[in-house]
Design a protein around this motif. Sequence first.
Motif, short mmCIF file in Angstrom:
data_model
loop_
_atom_site.label_atom_id
_atom_site.label_comp_id
_atom_site.label_asym_id
_atom_site.label_seq_id
_atom_site.Cartn_x
_atom_site.Cartn_y
_atom_site.Cartn_z
N LEU A 36 0.83 -1.21 0.00
CA LEU A 36 0.00 0.00 0.00
C LEU A 36 0.86 1.26 0.00
N LEU A 37 2.00 1.21 0.69
CA LEU A 37 2.92 2.35 0.68
C LEU A 37 3.44 2.59 -0.74
N ALA A 38 3.83 1.51 -1.41
CA ALA A 38 4.34 1.64 -2.77
C ALA A 38 3.27 2.19 -3.71
N ALA A 39 2.01 1.81 -3.47
CA ALA A 39 0.91 2.29 -4.31
C ALA A 39 0.49 3.70 -3.94
N GLY A 40 0.85 4.16 -2.74
CA GLY A 40 0.46 5.50 -2.28
C GLY A 40 -0.89 5.56 -1.61
N ASP A 41 -1.45 4.39 -1.24
CA ASP A 41 -2.80 4.34 -0.66
C ASP A 41 -2.74 4.51 0.86
N TYR A 42 -2.29 5.66 1.30
CA TYR A 42 -2.18 5.95 2.73
C TYR A 42 -1.97 7.45 2.90
N LEU A 43 -2.17 7.91 4.12
CA LEU A 43 -1.86 9.29 4.51
C LEU A 43 -1.36 9.27 5.95
N ASN A 268 10.49 3.65 3.86
CA ASN A 268 9.64 4.43 2.97
C ASN A 268 10.33 5.76 2.69
N LEU A 269 10.67 6.01 1.43
CA LEU A 269 11.44 7.20 1.09
C LEU A 269 10.71 8.48 1.46
N LYS A 270 9.41 8.52 1.31
CA LYS A 270 8.67 9.74 1.61
C LYS A 270 8.74 10.09 3.09
N LEU A 271 8.80 9.07 3.96
CA LEU A 271 8.97 9.33 5.38
C LEU A 271 10.32 10.01 5.63
N HIS A 272 11.36 9.52 5.00
CA HIS A 272 12.69 10.09 5.21
C HIS A 272 12.80 11.49 4.61
N SER A 312 17.23 6.85 -4.41
CA SER A 312 17.40 5.67 -3.57
C SER A 312 16.21 4.72 -3.71
N VAL A 313 16.25 3.64 -2.95
CA VAL A 313 15.23 2.59 -3.05
C VAL A 313 14.64 2.31 -1.68
N ASP A 314 13.34 2.11 -1.62
CA ASP A 314 12.72 1.67 -0.37
C ASP A 314 12.13 0.28 -0.55
N LEU A 315 11.68 -0.29 0.56
CA LEU A 315 11.25 -1.69 0.53
C LEU A 315 10.00 -1.89 -0.32
N GLY A 316 9.14 -0.88 -0.36
CA GLY A 316 7.97 -0.99 -1.22
C GLY A 316 8.36 -1.18 -2.67
#
Length: 373
Positions: A36-43, A268-272, A312-316
Amino acid sequence: MGARTEFRYLSEADCIAAGVLDASRCVDVCEEVFGLLAAGDYLMGGPNHNSHGIGIVFPAASPFPNMPLAGPDRRFVAMPAYLGGRFDVCGNKWYGSNQANTLRGLPRSVLTLMLNDKDTGEPLTLMSANLISAARTGAVPAVASRHLIARKPEVLAAIGCGVINEAAVTAIVSQHPQLQRIVFHDRTLAKAQKAAHEAQERFGITAVAAETAQDCVRDADLVTIAASRTSPLVLRASWFRADVTILLSGPVTADEEFWTESSIIYDNLKLHEAYVEEAITSGDKQAYYDGVIGGPIYRLIDEGRIAPLEDSVDLGRVLLTPEQNRYRPSGRTVFVACGMAVFDIAWGYDLYQRALDQGIGQSLTLWEEPHAR
């Protein structure tokens, strides 16, 4: 007609009955969240929708006699989020932390989780969340251990023998039944020996204690690190095998080679990216970096010594289809997990559904009919 609102209260004992200690299932749920993180289905919170949380940090001194003062690991943090997919729910993990709690016979952090209807805002459940938080924190690196290792690991090293690494070891062992040995290290040898004894009894795997962090990781294929923030850990790249996978769930200090000569995979790259944005707006970026797990990495990025986050790369991303996957296990890999409320919400929701199915917990009434509408 009235608008009666009820919610389910789940104590720690209720959460245990609903399966919060089922490490393997928690790993499965957390892997689902990475999709879901990779898909962007979260806030999540903050203007960037990716903030770890909103915290209260107490001052060193105050003119107000009742105001709490700064102390080791002392803070309050709210971690709100929405998670889509089958979860499709809003929630908030709320916790207070104080290292002095251990002197009172309490956990360092005391946590609760509230899940809410995404449309009405009505509470669905209020849950004891210490075990939820520990389980998902341990499960996240276990998900990484499924995908970031070139071969099946035989030796696991655990630096830090607190609640978080206990959960991480449990989750990792659930994914790698071929493990032959676990080596523990803590700032006190007695604590490492106790953890080794308990692990051997529990998992039937040879487990030993190491006096130093270097001895702990020397032969390890896989390393999980969750050391105390109050006792900084200093690592050297030369201590590790060339093809080791290192799972970070806590802060570390390391020589430059540890970072620059490793493949760094983020949770998650967006978190960082949000952490860096918050560091800039804080007015003291370097001090902000000191307080977060990724701080040493962000400094090296600022200095141009390692790849920027956008490259960079994240796990998603690793979990995407093979043709999209930008990472293959090779050489030393460092996985960095900083904690995201979406994992608490997912695991809490899964437990809530099982509690409903099994009649676990107590139904409480918010109101029979709201007094004001």
